[in-house]
Design a protein around this motif. Structure first.
Motif, short mmCIF file in Angstrom:
data_model
loop_
_atom_site.label_atom_id
_atom_site.label_comp_id
_atom_site.label_asym_id
_atom_site.label_seq_id
_atom_site.Cartn_x
_atom_site.Cartn_y
_atom_site.Cartn_z
N VAL A 73 0.86 -1.18 0.00
CA VAL A 73 0.00 0.00 0.00
C VAL A 73 0.89 1.23 0.00
O VAL A 73 1.95 1.24 0.63
CB VAL A 73 -0.90 0.00 1.26
CG1 VAL A 73 -1.66 1.29 1.40
CG2 VAL A 73 -1.86 -1.19 1.22
N ASP A 74 0.49 2.27 -0.70
CA ASP A 74 1.25 3.51 -0.71
C ASP A 74 1.45 4.01 0.73
O ASP A 74 0.50 4.07 1.51
CB ASP A 74 0.51 4.57 -1.52
CG ASP A 74 1.12 5.95 -1.34
OD1 ASP A 74 2.21 6.19 -1.90
OD2 ASP A 74 0.53 6.77 -0.61
N ALA A 104 4.98 -14.94 3.84
CA ALA A 104 5.99 -14.52 4.82
C ALA A 104 5.57 -13.27 5.60
O ALA A 104 6.10 -13.03 6.68
CB ALA A 104 7.32 -14.25 4.11
N HIS A 105 4.63 -12.49 5.06
CA HIS A 105 4.23 -11.24 5.73
C HIS A 105 2.82 -10.87 5.31
O HIS A 105 2.48 -10.93 4.13
CB HIS A 105 5.20 -10.11 5.36
CG HIS A 105 5.05 -8.86 6.17
ND1 HIS A 105 4.05 -7.92 5.93
CD2 HIS A 105 5.77 -8.37 7.21
CE1 HIS A 105 4.18 -6.92 6.78
NE2 HIS A 105 5.21 -7.17 7.58
N ILE A 106 2.00 -10.52 6.31
CA ILE A 106 0.63 -10.07 6.09
C ILE A 106 0.54 -8.59 6.41
O ILE A 106 1.15 -8.13 7.38
CB ILE A 106 -0.34 -10.87 6.99
CG1 ILE A 106 -0.42 -12.34 6.55
CG2 ILE A 106 -1.74 -10.26 6.97
CD1 ILE A 106 -1.24 -13.21 7.51
N PRO A 107 -0.22 -7.79 5.63
CA PRO A 107 -0.40 -6.37 5.97
C PRO A 107 -0.94 -6.20 7.39
O PRO A 107 -1.83 -6.95 7.82
CB PRO A 107 -1.41 -5.89 4.93
CG PRO A 107 -1.21 -6.80 3.76
CD PRO A 107 -0.91 -8.14 4.37
N VAL A 108 -0.39 -5.23 8.10
CA VAL A 108 -0.78 -5.03 9.49
C VAL A 108 -0.78 -3.53 9.80
O VAL A 108 -0.05 -2.75 9.19
CB VAL A 108 0.18 -5.79 10.43
CG1 VAL A 108 1.59 -5.23 10.36
CG2 VAL A 108 -0.33 -5.80 11.87
N VAL A 135 -8.74 -7.08 10.65
CA VAL A 135 -8.67 -5.64 10.51
C VAL A 135 -7.87 -5.01 11.65
O VAL A 135 -7.73 -5.58 12.73
CB VAL A 135 -10.08 -5.01 10.48
CG1 VAL A 135 -10.87 -5.48 9.28
CG2 VAL A 135 -10.85 -5.29 11.77
N ASN A 136 -7.35 -3.81 11.34
CA ASN A 136 -6.67 -2.99 12.33
C ASN A 136 -5.57 -3.77 13.06
O ASN A 136 -4.69 -4.32 12.40
CB ASN A 136 -7.69 -2.38 13.29
CG ASN A 136 -8.69 -1.49 12.55
OD1 ASN A 136 -8.32 -0.76 11.62
ND2 ASN A 136 -9.95 -1.53 12.96
N THR A 300 3.59 1.54 6.55
CA THR A 300 4.85 0.94 6.12
C THR A 300 4.85 -0.58 6.27
O THR A 300 5.61 -1.28 5.59
CB THR A 300 6.03 1.52 6.92
OG1 THR A 300 5.77 1.35 8.32
CG2 THR A 300 6.20 3.02 6.62
N GLU A 301 4.00 -1.12 7.14
CA GLU A 301 3.92 -2.57 7.33
C GLU A 301 2.70 -3.17 6.63
O GLU A 301 2.38 -4.35 6.83
CB GLU A 301 3.87 -2.92 8.81
CG GLU A 301 5.17 -2.67 9.55
CD GLU A 301 6.29 -3.59 9.05
OE1 GLU A 301 6.05 -4.80 8.93
OE2 GLU A 301 7.39 -3.09 8.78
N ALA A 302 2.04 -2.38 5.81
CA ALA A 302 0.82 -2.84 5.14
C ALA A 302 1.16 -3.49 3.80
O ALA A 302 0.80 -2.99 2.73
CB ALA A 302 -0.16 -1.69 4.96
#
Length: 333
Positions: A73-74, A104-108, A135-136, A300-302
């Motif tokens: 995500v931007d 390996a990584h999920i948006p958070v 969510v969230n 930044t972690e999304a």
């Protein structure tokens, strides 16, 4: 000749699941189509095509991220129209199978609503299987089926860490919140969000048959060897995290499904007043949309890091045969 035919027949019968499609490394994005319509869940996002996503740094493949495909995500701009993001859908549809995704990584983060799911045509007629969703700052994974009327599930047959929240998969069930579906929640904090990312993720395996739909999660340190070797054997995996079976004609309610990965922001779930307003995320902004618009660094972690995905079919199954016929130009099942 007869002995050879018999040998092949016997081998096929005992082969179990055999690979049908390999969505791995450089082959990943080429087998998906970007979704660029307005977000159906009213999220504060603008979904990008591949060209725009590449230019904005929202997607990258193996060369940049080792063995993984990146989809983010931007996290640099402020926009009143919605934050640039991605949603992709497989070019191919499926009717049953074993779906194995190494992630390996999920948006958070506050405002995020990531999902990995299967969806059929004319929603909810063709069904929906939510394999990863939350969510969230949600700490554990929620798995859900969505259908039209006539599909309910039982409450047994799954890991002790899982809880059935709702049993009627009908999106318009009168005794449930609209669009709740039949939802199962795990208490395993390694299954989603920050806990998932801290261990380098793992594998989600979804077995969809005419009798049941099972979802398994294996943390990075305990992925079965039959998965890593390319010869998956669900009968050896023990109890699934989620087990969907009951008064439901699965063949009727789940058809011609695409694989989808997406990250939306806010919208009907993450941004709902009774969700955002009661979470610690509300300390950052009064509304989710304000948070998503004005705080790019919060995302930044999304991002997704997807090492690969494989779809298997039972050897000699009629499902595989019908799909093969479809690819030869006849009627697609």
């Amino acid at each position: 000749m007869l002995s050879l035919i018999l040998a092949v027949f016997v081998q096929t019968c005992i082969a179990g699941y055999v690979i049908e499609d390999d969505y791995s490394k450089d082959a990943f994005f080429g087998n998906f189509t970007p979704f660029t319509d307005p977000d159906p869940t009213n999220g504060f996002v603008v979904y990008q095509n591949y060209e725009n996503a590449t230019q904005q740094g929202l997607m990258a493949s193996v060369a940049n991220y080792g063995s993984a495909n990146y989809m983010g995500v931007d996290n640099t701009s402020i926009s009143t129209a919605g934050r640039p993001s991605m949603r992709i859908s497989s070019t191919k549809t499926y009717n049953q199978g074993l779906f194995i995704a190494d992630i390996a990584h999920i948006p958070v983060g506050c405002g995020t609503w990531p999902a990995y799911w299967l969806v059929g045509p004319n929603w909810p007629t063709g069904g929906e299987i939510d394999i990863i969703e939350g969510v969230n700052l949600q700490a554990t994974n929620q798995m859900t089926l969505h259908t039209n009327a006539g599909c309910t599930i039982g409450t047994t047959g799954m890991a002790s860490t899982s809880t059935v929240n709702t049993t009627n998969c009908d999106t318009n069930a009168s005794n449930q919140k609209k669009n709740a579906g039949c939802s199962i929640m795990t208490s395993d904090t390694r299954s989603f969000g920050a806990g998932f990312n801290a261990i380098g993720g793992g594998v989600y395996a979804t077995e969809w048959t005419s009798q049941y739909i099972d979802i398994y999660f294996f943390p990075r340190s305990s992925i079965p060897s039959d998965i890593t070797s390319g010869h998956p054997n669900p009968s050896s995996w023990g109890t699934p995290m989620a087990h969907y079976a009951g008064n439901c004609d699965i063949n009727q309610h789940f058809t011609n499904m695409n694989i989808v990965f997406d990250t939306t922001l806010c919208g009907q779930w993450a941004g709902a007043e009774d969700v955002w307003g009661v979470s610690s995320c509300a300390n950052t902004s009064a509304t989710c949309n304000a948070h998503a618009q004005l705080l790019p660094s919060a995302f930044t972690e999304a991002y997704w890091l997807i090492n690969g995905m494989q779809v298997y079919q039972e050897a000699g199954s009629s499902n595989t045969t019908k799909r093969e016929v479809g690819r030869r130009g006849f009627v697609q099942w």
